[in-house]
Structures are given as structure tokens and as C-alpha cells.
Scaffold this active site. Structure first.
Site, PDB file in Angstrom:
ATOM      1  N   SER A   1       2.766  -5.765  -3.298  1.00 19.57           N
ATOM      2  CA  SER A   1       2.358  -4.766  -4.181  1.00 19.57           C
ATOM      3  C   SER A   1       2.620  -3.560  -3.796  1.00 19.57           C
ATOM      4  CB  SER A   1       0.844  -5.179  -4.780  1.00 19.57           C
ATOM      5  OG  SER A   1       0.959  -6.188  -5.787  1.00 19.57           O
TER       6      SER A   1
ATOM      7  N   GLY B   1       2.817 -15.903   0.810  1.00 17.53           N
ATOM      8  CA  GLY B   1       2.895 -16.037   2.671  1.00 17.53           C
ATOM      9  C   GLY B   1       3.058 -14.872   2.980  1.00 17.53           C
TER      10      GLY B   1
ATOM     11  N   GLY C   1      -2.960   4.669   0.028  1.00 19.19           N
ATOM     12  CA  GLY C   1      -1.882   3.735   0.423  1.00 19.19           C
ATOM     13  C   GLY C   1      -2.014   2.645  -0.490  1.00 19.19           C
ATOM     14  N   HIS C   2      -1.793   1.242  -0.090  1.00 21.91           N
ATOM     15  CA  HIS C   2      -1.769   0.330  -1.029  1.00 21.91           C
ATOM     16  C   HIS C   2      -1.424  -1.097  -0.111  1.00 21.91           C
ATOM     17  CE1 HIS C   2      -1.107  -1.927  -4.778  1.00 21.91           C
ATOM     18  NE2 HIS C   2      -1.184  -0.833  -5.278  1.00 21.91           N
ATOM     19  N   ASP C   3      -1.978  -2.326  -0.578  1.00 21.60           N
ATOM     20  CA  ASP C   3      -1.578  -3.594   0.100  1.00 21.60           C
ATOM     21  C   ASP C   3      -0.856  -4.188  -0.615  1.00 21.60           C
ATOM     22  OD1 ASP C   3      -3.429  -2.895   2.086  1.00 21.60           O
ATOM     23  OD2 ASP C   3      -5.150  -3.934   1.545  1.00 21.60           O
ATOM     24  N   GLY C   4      -0.114  -5.347  -0.340  1.00 20.42           N
ATOM     25  CA  GLY C   4       0.911  -6.347  -0.895  1.00 20.42           C
ATOM     26  C   GLY C   4       0.772  -7.532  -0.383  1.00 20.42           C
TER      27      GLY C   4
END
Length: 462
Positions: free
Chosen positions: A63, A311, A304-307
Site C-alpha cells: 500500500s 507475506g 509516510g505509509h506502510d504496505g
């Protein structure tokens, strides 16, 4: 304050140890500070093949892709082709959801800020052709509206797929081609792949998952999710250095390292600014901007962002005031704990910014009457049922549905305890995290209307 060379030495010395500690097969990283970048990697790209991770290995960024989609949309805003408060239908007349009034009202800004209000976890596979996004938008016609447009935040993958289709229509080209022409190429990125056919040209990481709770992770059965979710994060893969180059453009007021203008002056800062407040969940930001997650901490502001894909987990953090960016890409295991140790070290060392503490259950939870919270909350991909037993213990039963079953989701039972007003928290950690559960609104009978876990999950039948 440390130097970049000291940060590199820290990673060289510690990363392998941390991978073993947290059962992460492999990881790659890059750090930007003072206009200079260092990077590296450790571990394996796949436990099946034994291929070692290198700094040039590509991992899925999940993401974090939404920041790239938001950048494509803001380029259209810069050009005057789109207005942030334009109804989506002004440019995408075929956009339909179950609530016709809401569909006519939803704006571009609301899609960017996750406030459009329709069910957001839609992962329908509409094929691998260049028309997959067009077909995906067409299947949204029956998707329910959870709340009025603009009323609150609820993380939405489907909303970003609609934005990707908006870009396609206005540019007259498939999403992947727009991404390459308008962002990847202007930034001069050399190790970025918009799908498996491109990723295989590089050393590509494979995601790893637990075959059963508590077991060591093994390679996932598939490499990626459906291409129809590409603008939300199902496909894009790259090396950390290329992800940091994207962050550098955002730090440098929209200009690539060679001076090429990717965004108009001021647009990047506009994207980083807070637009909508989030419930105080502790595992997400404090607010959301035009694509960017924002973390207002006592020691400084992070964006920011995480994704997360099948897995694989990605983390991007940027400190605009310090000109620092760090990317960490992983392929399984307890990636959050690795992120806390590794990215936390970098931010403290180079920007004097500390990651906020993770939420945790109280040592001696108080017993409460959970009547307001009890019941089933239903989404497209799972049902969440909250119950309280005769001893006063509170339980959450999660039953996966649809795409989550296909991706290996399992039924889970978790004990929750009192945390804050209208919030419960798991007693046991899941992959290093205790995710608070916020109960929001009223269904008219004194019960909560939504269970909010970053997504607003509506009470079934309400």
C-alpha cells in the site's frame, strides 16, 4: 546525532541478528540524509531457493503504492485537469456504488483521504488485461455505503482503485503506463516493476506466511494479489533505493534529483499536511493527508505509509524538517518488530525523532460491562463478533470471507480487555502488535454502530 556511515555500520552489524530474532527471511533498506543515500540487505529472498537478498533486490511495496497513485492524481490537479473537490463522476461518469446519492457526491479529495465512506476492502479479480481497472470499477455498483461521504476516516483500497481508473481515463493510457511515464521515468528509477513479468528480471523477493500459528514462515503459495488492485498496492515492487528516490522528490518540493519537475512547487507539502483526523488507535498515524499518513509525535512530525501484501511488508518514513527518509522492505515474519528496531534506530540517530510507543493492554485490566460493544460487525472480507462470557471476559471472533479465505485467512478468537473509553485491546500480541478496537457511533439502541480498526466496520443489520 549519528552519520550515514554509522547508520550503515549499524545495519551491517545488526540486521542479520534481527532477522533471526523476528523470523524475517530477508530485508532490504535504504536511508536518505543530507542528500546522500546508503543502502543494504540481509537474509534470503526465498527460503525455498536460498537466493540471498541484495540492496538491488525488489520487494513488493504494497500500500505504499497509494502514495504513487496520489502523486499521479496530484499531477492532474497541478495541470488543472482535476479539482480536489470535483465530484468523481465529473470525470468518471460510470462510477456507481449501491448508494446513488453518495456516488454523485463523492469527491476526489475524499478518495485521497479515505473519507468517501463506501466499503473499501474489495479485491475482486477482474483479470490481467489492461482493462482490469475498468472492469473493477464496474463491479462496485453493489458495494454498500458505510457512512455519509466526508463523515469520517475509513481506510479504503477500493477508493484508490477508483483513483487509478480516474488517472487512466484522463491520461488515455493504462495505469501501469501512466505510472512509468509520469513518475518512474522522470525519477530515473531502474529497479521498479509494475508486475511479475517485470519483477522476474531482477532478484525478486517472495512473500512468506505462517502455515499455522506459531510455525516458522514458509514461501507463500502466490506472488501477488489481483492486478485490479494495482493502484491500491497489489503489484508494485522495487528496491529500497528507488523508493527513497521517490521520497526525496517529495522532500525536494516535487523535483527529481536531476531537477526534473514531477510535482508543482508546494504540492508535495500540501500532500503531507493533515486533512482528516484518525481515531487514536496507536498503530496508525494521527491524521491523513492527500495520500500520506501523518504521525505527529512529541519529538517531530513523520509522514509516510506502510504496505502489506501476501507475506511481504514495507515501511516508508520521512521527516520533512530533517530531510531524512528511510525505507525498509521485508518478506515475512514479525516485520513490525523489525521495523520498530531498525527504522526506530535510524530516525533517532539521524533526525532525533522517536517512534511513538506501541499500545499495550493494562497490566491489570478492569472488568467492564461490554453491552454497548456486543454483536457482529460485518465487512466484505470478514465478520467480527464481540461477545462477553458469564465470567465477564470479552471475546472477538473473526471469520474471514471472500478474498481473505482465498488468501489463506483463518478464523481467529481473541480475548479483548478494557483499554480506553469506548476502546478495547487484545490481551495477547499478534505479530508484535496489540491493535486497539474503537467502538464508534450509536445504532439507535445504545450499541456502537461501528467497530473501527483503521477501517470502519459497520454493525450487521444496522
Amino acid at each position: 546525532m549519528s552519520t550515514l556511515d554509522e547508520v550503515r555500520s549499524w545495519f551491517d552489524e545488526r540486521l542479520g541478528q534481527l532477522l533471526r530474532k523476528y523470523d524475517v527471511p530477508g530485508a532490504a533498506w535504504a536511508v536518505l540524509s543530507g542528500g546522500r543515500v546508503v543502502d543494504g540487505a540481509a537474509g534470503l529472498l526465498s527460503r525455498a531457493t536460498g537466493v540471498e537478498a541484495t540492496a538491488d533486490s525488489v520487494f513488493q511495496i504494497g500500500s505504499v503504492t497509494k502514495l504513487w497513485t496520489a502523486t499521479l492524481v496530484m499531477q492532474l490537479v497541478d495541470e488543472g485537469v482535476v479539482g480536489l473537490d470535483d465530484p468523481v463522476r465529473a470525470h468518471l461518469p460510470e462510477f456507481r456504488i449501491a448508494d446513488e446519492d453518495a456516488a454523485a457526491q463523492i469527491t476526489v479529495r475524499q478518495l485521497l483521504t479515505h473519507t468517501a465512506g463506501f466499503e473499501g476492502d474489495i479485491f475482486t479479480d477482474t483479470g490481467t488485461g489492461d482493462d482490469c481497472l475498468e472492469k473493477f470499477v464496474a463491479v462496485l455498483h453493489g458495494v454498500p455505503q458505510l457512512f455519509a461521504p466526508g463523515e469520517q476516516f475509513s481506510y479504503s483500497n477500493a477508493g484508490y482503485c477508483v483513483l487509478g481508473r480516474l488517472v487512466e481515463v484522463l491520461r488515455g493510457r493504462p495505469y501501469d503506463a501512466c505510472l512509468r511515464e509520469h513518475v518512474l521515468s522522470p525519477l530515473g528509477l531502474t529497479h521498479a516493476a509494475t508486475g511479475a513479468a517485470e519483477a522476474i528480471m531482477f532478484r525478486a523477493a517472495v512473500g512468506h506466511v505462517e502455515p499455522e500459528p506459531g510455525a516458522a514462515v514458509v514461501p507463500a503459495p502466490v506472488w501477488a494479489m489481483a492486478r485490479s488492485n494495482a493502484p491500491a498496492g497489489s503489484m508494485l515492487a522495487m528496491r529500497p533505493r528507488d523508493l527513497v528516490a521517490f521520497a526525496r522528490m517529495h522532500l525536494d518540493d516535487g523535483r527529481a534529483a536531476d531537477g526534473t519537475a514531477v510535482l508543482a512547487p508546494g504540492t508535495a507539502a500540501r500532500m503531507h499536511a493533515g486533512e482528516v483526523a484518525l481515531p487514536d488507535l496507536g498503530l496508525m498515524g494521527t491524521s491523513w493527508g492527500l495520500g500520506f499518513e501523518r504521525f505527529d509525535t512529541p519529538t517531530g512530525v513523520l509522514v509516510g505509509h506502510d504496505g502489506n501484501t501476501i507475506g511481504q511488508a514495507a515501511f516508508l518514513r520521512v521527516v520533512p524538517a530533517a530531510g531524512v527518509a528511510v525505507a525498509l522492505l521485508t518478506n515475512g515474519g514479525d516485520a513490525v518488530s523489525l521495523y520498530r528496531d531498525a527504522v526506530g534506530h535510524v530516525l533517532a540517530a539521524l533526525a532525533d525523532v522517536d517512534l511513538p510507543a506501541l499500545p499495550a493492554p493494562p497490566r491489570q485490566p478492569r472488568r467492564i460491562d461490554a453491552e454497548r460493544f456486543l454483536g457482529t460487525y460485518s465487512a466484505e472480507v470478514f465478520d467480527l463478533t464481540v461477545s462477553q462470557d458469564p465470567d465477564g471476559r470479552i471475546w472477538l471472533d473473526q471469520v474471514p470471507k471472500g478474498a481473505f479465505v482465498e488468501m489463506g485467512g483463518r478464523a481467529e478468537r481473541t480475548e479483548l480487555v478494557a483499554y480506553r473509553d469506548d476502546m478495547l485491546i487484545p490481551l495477547q500480541a499478534d505479530r508484535g502488535m496489540h491493535m486497539p478496537h474503537a467502538f464508534v457511533g450509536d445504532d439507535g439502541t445504545g450499541h456502537a454502530l461501528y467497530l473501527h480498526v483503521g477501517r470502519a466496520v459497520r454493525r450487521a443489520g444496522a
